[in-house]
Scaffold this active site. Structure first.
Site, PDB file in Angstrom:
ATOM      1  N   CYS A 131    -123.217  49.330  -0.305  1.00  0.00           N
ATOM      2  CA  CYS A 131    -123.991  50.676  -0.678  1.00  0.00           C
ATOM      3  C   CYS A 131    -124.941  49.879  -1.619  1.00  0.00           C
ATOM      4  O   CYS A 131    -125.716  49.544  -2.111  1.00  0.00           O
ATOM      5  CB  CYS A 131    -123.761  52.018  -0.493  1.00  0.00           C
ATOM      6  SG  CYS A 131    -122.193  52.308  -2.237  1.00  0.00           S
ATOM      7  N   HIS A 245    -127.427  56.026  -5.297  1.00  0.00           N
ATOM      8  CA  HIS A 245    -126.865  55.814  -6.722  1.00  0.00           C
ATOM      9  C   HIS A 245    -127.731  54.927  -7.437  1.00  0.00           C
ATOM     10  O   HIS A 245    -129.166  55.194  -6.859  1.00  0.00           O
ATOM     11  CB  HIS A 245    -125.491  54.456  -6.226  1.00  0.00           C
ATOM     12  CG  HIS A 245    -124.751  54.388  -5.098  1.00  0.00           C
ATOM     13  ND1 HIS A 245    -124.178  55.627  -5.644  1.00  0.00           N
ATOM     14  CD2 HIS A 245    -124.163  53.126  -4.600  1.00  0.00           C
ATOM     15  CE1 HIS A 245    -122.960  55.342  -5.058  1.00  0.00           C
ATOM     16  NE2 HIS A 245    -123.141  54.166  -4.248  1.00  0.00           N
TER      17      HIS A 245
END
Ligand SMILES: NC(=O)c1ccc[n+]([C@@H]2O[C@H](COP(=O)([O-])OP(=O)(O)OC[C@H]3O[C@@H](n4cnc5c(N)ncnc54)[C@H](OP(=O)(O)O)[C@@H]3O)[C@@H](O)[C@H]2O)c1
Length: 347
Positions: A131, A245
């Site tokens: 990711c 994130h």
């Protein structure tokens, strides 16, 4: 294979990424004839929703892939290693979210905005990158295409949901406990995650000192860009955020660029949204990125610590800094996997 109305299976449908697959299939109006939701024996009989549809969870077994055209895997590396080859043999196109096959030279590692050509070879098993790597390469690729990139130094601020649904629950529970003045215990991570910032929970190599997440960002970026010599260094950290994130990225370009040129390259890029308002001090945030598709990019600025060329009133920077935020359950996982499947099935 019936590409126009496939039979789709989600392996790991009860998890954080699985839930996002179900949401995205509905949002993107992905056509399918049948949707099978697979998980461990623990979840058999649980009901999940995809729009109006109610779906009963079935156990992930070798038999579950008979007649499946597209299998989306997000059930961890062990399940992928065991069942993804079975799904391929049963005739399915497999897109795998785990790290099991990412560095296998025979398996394409794809971010559709960056290296869609890697899908064209007709592979039946395609890996979704890590990711943090997906978010980084999506944001950096427009600059790489325009000016080349020689070096990347990245520091991540990673949401707990990168470790799954149970980690989100742990952050909620610990936060409530701390606010109630109670003691908390670290369970999933080696450290308490509420009100804490700590080094990424993946194993640390005793020789290099890099943790697994940092090594993935190095290895996977090189594979995606087919640039084995690219200089990449990463520091990966968890922050007490539920999802999305963030990353601070410092670049060294192949050719110097003005800020306006770098900004224009990012503004025109697919999968990227510029959020870069210096006057209002408005830049990407994890909350603004949550539940959204694009990688938010901002705080773009020439790096004065690297060479700067000044001519004719223009300043051309060899290095740039930027800050990004992206929903790692969407672009960092389920959305990227679905985009891969859409390209592969349309080809
Ligand atoms: N979270 C992220 O941001 C992210 C991003 C990129 C990639 N990934 C990768 O995607 C995968 C899933 O992550 P997640 O965050 O969704 O984890 P999660 O929330 O913990 O969900 C795990 C899923 O896998 C299923 N599962 C686990 N072991 C199984 C087994 N032996 N047999 C069948 N099903 C099994 C679970 O089913 P039960 O509910 O029945 O236990 C659940 O559906 C992992 O490989 C992860 O590395 C995650």
């Amino acid at each position: 294979m019936s590409a126009e109305s496939p039979v789709i299976a989600i392996a790991g449908a009860t998890g954080a990424v699985g839930e996002e697959f179900l949401r995205l299939l509905e949002e993107r109006r992905t056509p399918f004839r049948q949707l099978k939701v697979l998980a461990s024996a623990r979840s058999v009989g649980r009901q999940l929703s995809c729009g109006e549809r109610r779906l009963a969870v079935e156990e992930l077994t070798e038999e579950a892939f008979a007649g499946v055209d597209l299998a989306l895997f997000s059930a961890g590396g062990a399940a992928s290693r065991r069942f993804a080859p079975v799904a391929v043999d049963a005739g399915a196109l497999v897109v795998d979210n785990s790290s099991a096959f990412r560095m296998d030279p025979a398996v394409p590692l794809v971010v559709p905005e960056v290296n869609p050509e890697a899908i064209a070879g007709g592979a039946r098993l395609i890996a979704n990158p890590n990711c943090s790597t997906i978010l980084m390469v999506t944001a950096v690729d427009p600059l790489r295409r325009a000016f080349g990139v020689r070096r990347i130094a990245v520091a991540t601020y990673q949401a707990v949901s990168g470790a799954g649904a149970a980690a989100m629950e742990e952050l909620r529970r610990q936060t409530a406990a701390v606010l109630a003045g109670e003691r908390t215990e670290a369970r999933l991570f080696g450290e308490p995650c509420a009100f804490n910032v700590f080094s990424h929970d993946s194993a640390v190599d005793p020789v290099t000192g890099r943790n697994v997440e940092e090594q993935k960002m190095v290895d996977e970026a090189r594979k995606i860009w087919a640039d084995p010599g690219l200089a990449v260094t990463a520091t990966c950290v968890r922050v007490p955020v539920l999802r999305a994130h963030a990353e601070a990225v410092n670049l060294t370009l192949g050719r110097p660029a003005t800020e306006a040129e770098a900004r224009a390259a990012l503004a025109a890029a697919p999968g990227v949204q510029l959020v870069d308002d210096r006057q209002a001090n408005r830049f990407p945030t994890s909350l603004a990125a949550s539940g959204r598709d694009p990688v938010l990019v901002g705080r773009l600025r020439g790096d004065e610590s690297q060479a700067v060329e000044e001519a004719g009133g223009e300043r051309r920077f060899h290095g740039f800094d930027l800050f990004l935020a992206g929903d790692q359950l969407r672009k960092g996982a389920a959305l990227n996997a679905l985009q891969i499947a859409e390209v592969a099935l349309s080809g």
